[in-house]
Design a protein around this motif. Structure first.
Motif, short mmCIF file in Angstrom:
data_model
loop_
_atom_site.label_atom_id
_atom_site.label_comp_id
_atom_site.label_asym_id
_atom_site.label_seq_id
_atom_site.Cartn_x
_atom_site.Cartn_y
_atom_site.Cartn_z
N ILE A 57 -0.85 5.28 -18.19
CA ILE A 57 -0.60 4.46 -17.02
C ILE A 57 0.08 5.37 -16.01
N ARG A 58 -0.49 5.46 -14.84
CA ARG A 58 0.03 6.38 -13.82
C ARG A 58 0.41 5.60 -12.58
N PHE A 59 1.55 5.96 -12.08
CA PHE A 59 2.01 5.35 -10.83
C PHE A 59 2.03 6.43 -9.76
N TYR A 60 1.45 6.12 -8.65
CA TYR A 60 1.46 7.04 -7.51
C TYR A 60 2.33 6.43 -6.43
N LEU A 61 3.18 7.24 -5.86
CA LEU A 61 4.06 6.72 -4.82
C LEU A 61 4.08 7.70 -3.64
N ALA A 62 3.78 7.14 -2.48
CA ALA A 62 3.83 7.98 -1.28
C ALA A 62 5.27 8.31 -0.94
N PRO A 63 5.51 9.54 -0.59
CA PRO A 63 6.90 9.91 -0.28
C PRO A 63 7.32 9.35 1.06
N LYS A 64 8.61 9.35 1.24
CA LYS A 64 9.15 9.00 2.55
C LYS A 64 9.11 10.24 3.41
N ILE A 65 8.85 10.05 4.64
CA ILE A 65 8.66 11.20 5.53
C ILE A 65 9.75 11.20 6.57
N GLU A 66 10.30 12.37 6.80
CA GLU A 66 11.33 12.46 7.83
C GLU A 66 10.68 12.35 9.18
N GLU A 67 11.21 11.49 9.96
CA GLU A 67 10.58 11.22 11.24
C GLU A 67 10.70 12.38 12.20
N ASP A 68 11.80 13.09 12.10
CA ASP A 68 12.01 14.17 13.06
C ASP A 68 11.50 15.49 12.51
N GLU A 69 10.65 15.36 11.52
CA GLU A 69 10.27 16.56 10.81
C GLU A 69 9.47 17.55 11.68
N GLU A 70 8.65 16.98 12.50
CA GLU A 70 7.78 17.89 13.27
C GLU A 70 8.60 18.79 14.19
N MET A 71 9.77 18.35 14.53
CA MET A 71 10.60 19.17 15.40
C MET A 71 11.05 20.45 14.66
N LYS A 72 11.30 20.29 13.39
CA LYS A 72 11.97 21.39 12.68
C LYS A 72 11.10 22.64 12.53
N PRO A 73 9.88 22.50 12.16
CA PRO A 73 9.12 23.74 12.02
C PRO A 73 8.82 24.33 13.39
N HIS B 131 0.82 -1.22 0.00
CA HIS B 131 0.00 0.00 0.00
C HIS B 131 0.85 1.26 0.00
N VAL B 132 1.94 1.21 -0.65
CA VAL B 132 2.78 2.38 -0.77
C VAL B 132 2.63 3.00 -2.16
N ALA B 133 2.41 2.16 -3.12
CA ALA B 133 2.29 2.64 -4.49
C ALA B 133 0.94 2.23 -5.05
N LEU B 134 0.54 2.96 -6.05
CA LEU B 134 -0.74 2.67 -6.69
C LEU B 134 -0.55 2.83 -8.18
N VAL B 135 -1.15 1.97 -8.91
CA VAL B 135 -1.08 2.08 -10.36
C VAL B 135 -2.49 2.28 -10.90
N ALA B 136 -2.59 3.20 -11.83
CA ALA B 136 -3.88 3.45 -12.47
C ALA B 136 -3.67 3.39 -13.96
N LEU B 137 -4.48 2.58 -14.60
CA LEU B 137 -4.34 2.39 -16.04
C LEU B 137 -5.66 2.76 -16.69
#
Lengths: 506, 263
Positions: free
Chosen positions: B247-263, B44-50
């Motif tokens: 044909i479209r591929f959707y891919l969820a990005p990787k998220i920085e775990e410590d991201e919430e600290m930065k803003p 469930h990280v990527a999705l393909v739509a044709l």
């Protein structure tokens, strides 16, 4: 003999035979009949005889004639002969020869292989049935041969197999060769030797019986009864398929031989005769037994003979076959090392295989034996010559063997079944479903249980489980604002988001 | 009753080869508008739509909406039996549990029928909104494939950053790091080789290269690939299928775990 009720049941089959017989190309042999209707060989023979008595005029009959030859009194011969030539064939035998209906057909096939083919096909089918399926070949219930080392339960499951030691003791008695063709030197030599091995007492007792043609039948019946009583199942399907392979292997040489055998006159003189005789012997309940015993004896008698068995399998190009038939056993105990356990299992296997004999199986064995043992046999004893034909009687030796078997039955049988492959499924700590292939059961001969772990991770192995993803959804939006400016190079700090957190289900 | 006749049979073969690595089982949805598929990969990280639009088929008959669950590997096996020039016809009867692929050789001297069993697949259909993307990069598909392949030998993830200068693909791994920058490049005579960047805002996202590499299997379908990036959205890697759809591929990005600290 069967009771009245049983007879009636048999007679009920007659109409069915009639129906079968209407197919002009069909050869109805007693063997085929026996397996098809799950009656014993002897019942099948009687059934055929009945049928012949009633409809004798419009069918062709192949008889099997067995007895001692006039011109060569030391040889016990079994011959197939067509109806018209029956008398002629009988001339070659001494007075007391047994005549049984081997098969009935609308016309005598030109290719004698046809006589045998339906049986072979049938045997193959039976052996190809799923392992858990019961059929008369699997448990060998009608073979008329009693292997006292195999215990049979009423539901046909294989309860036990024999321990190696009892086998050894039994061996001498067991060795015998039923069918002899005058020309086949190797065969005769073997036969001679074998009787020599058997104890003199047994030999003496047995001989008289043999001479009587009727004796065969009785013996056969007795055997059949015994088998029924034991209700044994010869062995797990492995053995069955192995036997099957052997059957195939021997099939090739056979056809030419069989063609000759049809001509009754020539049969006796040729190698074909031997084959024919063997087949016949195999057909006879006693014949089966002999083949088996002979083999067993050879395999178990002592180290030397055991080694011979190994050779036998090698020479017969059976290496592959063995592994195919019973993949687990060979792997666990490599045949190479002559350790006790290996030998034992080997011996067990052999015995088991023997039980499940197909017609050709016996032949295959005997062929192998011929090549391997003839020299050995010859050297062993020249005296035994006179006994050569006698081997049929060995049944008498069986009972003692039985005792041994029963005690020991458990271990040999278990040799193969002990370890089973089992699929185990569990949920691991990360919520993934893990399916493991585990060898279950007591480790025999120091086998460790191996685990092949195939994990089918419901969620990809490295991927975050769902809870994590849910948590991440919130984050993902927060970072997104700043994402453009940042350069998140570090892998370490990153988590894989889920597509589900971006799109809603419809 | 369903009957779809596709003259360019090779196209279907390519589609299958492109998605079968990502998705093993999927429902093909047939409607009056076209032949479509949407499926997620097992994690469930990527999705393909044709989408293959009805107009793209020489003959398109779909009496009622039909969803056919297929094992894509098995389907690919069957389609591999079709020649590249063959005309492929997909046929299915209402209520039938099989689908038939018919392959006709261009000369019409050979006709092959392959019938495949269908399967029941529970699939979650996701609604994909039409979104504005912060940056859209169009570049040669072969170039993108090459970049993903090269970077995956160095690291596991790729950072795609779009700035005014161009698009930068970077990775780092145990042995080192790599940066590949593609600048805008509009060649007039060879539009297929152009690299075009439309950027509203600079954007930088991290993705697993494993998936990117799998997307690039579709490079055979199109000379150009379009990569649409938005910081709040999965990346879209789209290969257009000429005159038929996409044909479209959707891919969820990787998220920085410590991201919430930065803003």
């Amino acid at each position: 003999m069967a009771g009245a009720a049983a007879d009636q049941a048999l007679l009920d089959l007659v109409p069915q035979i009639h129906a079968l017989f209407s197919d002009p190309l069909r050869v109805i042999s007693y063997k085929w009949l026996s397996r098809n209707f799950s009656v014993s060989s002897n019942d099948a023979k009687r059934l055929l005889q009945e049928f012949v008595n009633k409809n004798g005029t419009d069918l062709q009959i192949i008889y099997s004639v067995s007895g001692w030859l006039k011109n060569n009194p030391q040889n016990y011969c079994v011959k197939l002969t067509s109806g018209p030539k029956l008398e002629e064939a009988r001339q070659e035998f001494k007075d007391s020869c047994s005549v049984q209906v081997y098969s009935i057909q609308a016309c005598i096939p030109k290719d004698t292989a046809v006589l045998w083919n339906p049986e072979f096909v049938q045997a193959e089918e039976l052996f190809n049935q799923p392992f858990d399926e019961e059929n008369c070949l699997r448990d060998n219930r009608f073979c008329g041969v009693l292997n006292s080392f195999v215990k049979r339960t009423s539901n046909g499951k294989h309860v036990s197999s024999l321990p190696p030691k009892p086998i050894n003791s039994a061996v001498p008695a067991a060795q015998s060769k039923p069918s002899v063709t005058p020309k086949e030197q190797s065969v005769t030599a073997r036969q001679q030797d074998l009787p020599g091995l058997s104890s003199p007492k047994q030999g003496a007792g047995n001989k008289p019986e043999k001479d009587n043609s009727t004796v065969l039948d009785k013996a056969g019946n007795a055997h059949a009864n015994k088998n029924k009583a034991q209700n044994g199942k010869a062995l797990p399907s492995n053995g069955g398929s192995l036997a099957n392979m052997w059957g195939r292997a021997s099939a090739k040489p056979k056809p030419p031989a069989t063609t000759n055998s049809t001509a009754i006159a020539s049969v006796a003189a040729t190698a074909d005769a031997q084959i024919c005789a063997k087949e016949e012997a195999d057909a006879d309940s006693s014949g089966d037994e002999q083949g088996i015993k002979y083999k067993r004896g050879s395999s178990n008698a002592n180290n030397r003979s055991r080694r011979a068995v190994f050779d036998f399998s090698d020479d017969e190009e059976d290496d592959n076959i063995v592994s195919i038939a019973s993949p687990e056993l060979p792997k666990q105990h490599a045949p190479g090392p002559v350790t006790e356990t290996a030998e034992d299992t080997e011996a067990n296997q052999k015995n088991l295989e023997n039980k499940e004999d197909i017609p050709s199986n016996v032949k295959g064995c005997s062929r192998g034996l011929d090549s391997e043992f003839t020299s050995e046999c010859k050297t062993k004893s020249a005296n035994t010559m006179s006994h050569s034909g006698i081997t049929l009687k060995e049944k008498s030796s069986d009972p003692p063997i039985n005792d041994n078997k029963q005690n020991s039955t458990a271990d040999p049988a278990s040799a193969s079944p002990k370890r089973r492959k089992v699929l185990k499924t569990r949920i691991d700590e990360r919520g993934r479903e893990v399916t493991e292939v585990v060898w279950e059961g007591e480790a025999s001969a120091g086998d460790k249980t191996e685990k092949n772990v195939t994990s089918t991770a419901v969620s990809g192995a490295a991927l975050p489980s769902k809870p994590q993803q849910a948590a991440s959804t919130d984050k993902s939006k927060a970072p997104s604002k700043t994402a453009g400016n940042k350069k998140p190079d570090t892998k370490a700090g990153t988590k894989q988001g889920s597509i589900m957190s971006f799109f809603k289900k419809v | 009753m369903l009957e779809l006749r596709l003259v360019q049979g090779s196209l279907l073969k390519k589609v299958l080869e492109a998605i079968r690595e990502l998705v093993t089982d999927a429902n093909f949805d047939c409607s009056g508008t076209g032949f479509s598929l949407q499926a997620m990969d097992s994690s469930h990280v990527a999705l393909v739509a044709l989408l293959l639009r009805a107009e793209g088929f020489e003959h398109y008959r779909c009496d009622r909406n039909l969803s056919m669950g297929m094992n894509l590997n098995n389907m690919a096996k069957m389609l591999r039996c079709a020649g590249n020039d063959d005309i492929i016809t997909i046929k299915a009867d209402d209520g039938s549990d099989t689908v038939t692929f018919m392959f006709e050789s261009p000369k019409q001297d050979k006709i092959a029928d392959f019938e495949m069993k269908l399967m029941d697949i529970d699939s979650e259909h996701l609604g994909i909104p039409d979104s504005e993307y912060q940056a859209i990069v169009r570049m040669p598909s072969s170039e993108f494939m090459r970049i993903c392949k090269d970077l995956s030998s160095i690291g596991d993830t790729v950072v795609i950053s779009v700035t005014k200068e161009g698009v930068k693909f970077s990775t780092s791994g145990e042995i080192g790091s790599a940066n590949i920058v593609c600048r805008q490049n509009q060649t007039v005579d060879k539009p297929d080789e152009a690299t075009i960047i439309e950027m509203q805002d600079p954007v930088s996202l991290t993705f697993a290269l494993r998936y990117m590499n799998s997307f690039t299997k579709a490079s055979t379908l199109s000379e150009q690939v379009t990569i649409s990036l938005s910081s709040e959205l999965p990346v879209v890697v789209e290969y257009k299928i000429a005159e038929m759809g996409y044909i479209r591929f959707y891919l969820a990005p990787k998220i920085e775990e410590d991201e919430e600290m930065k803003p």
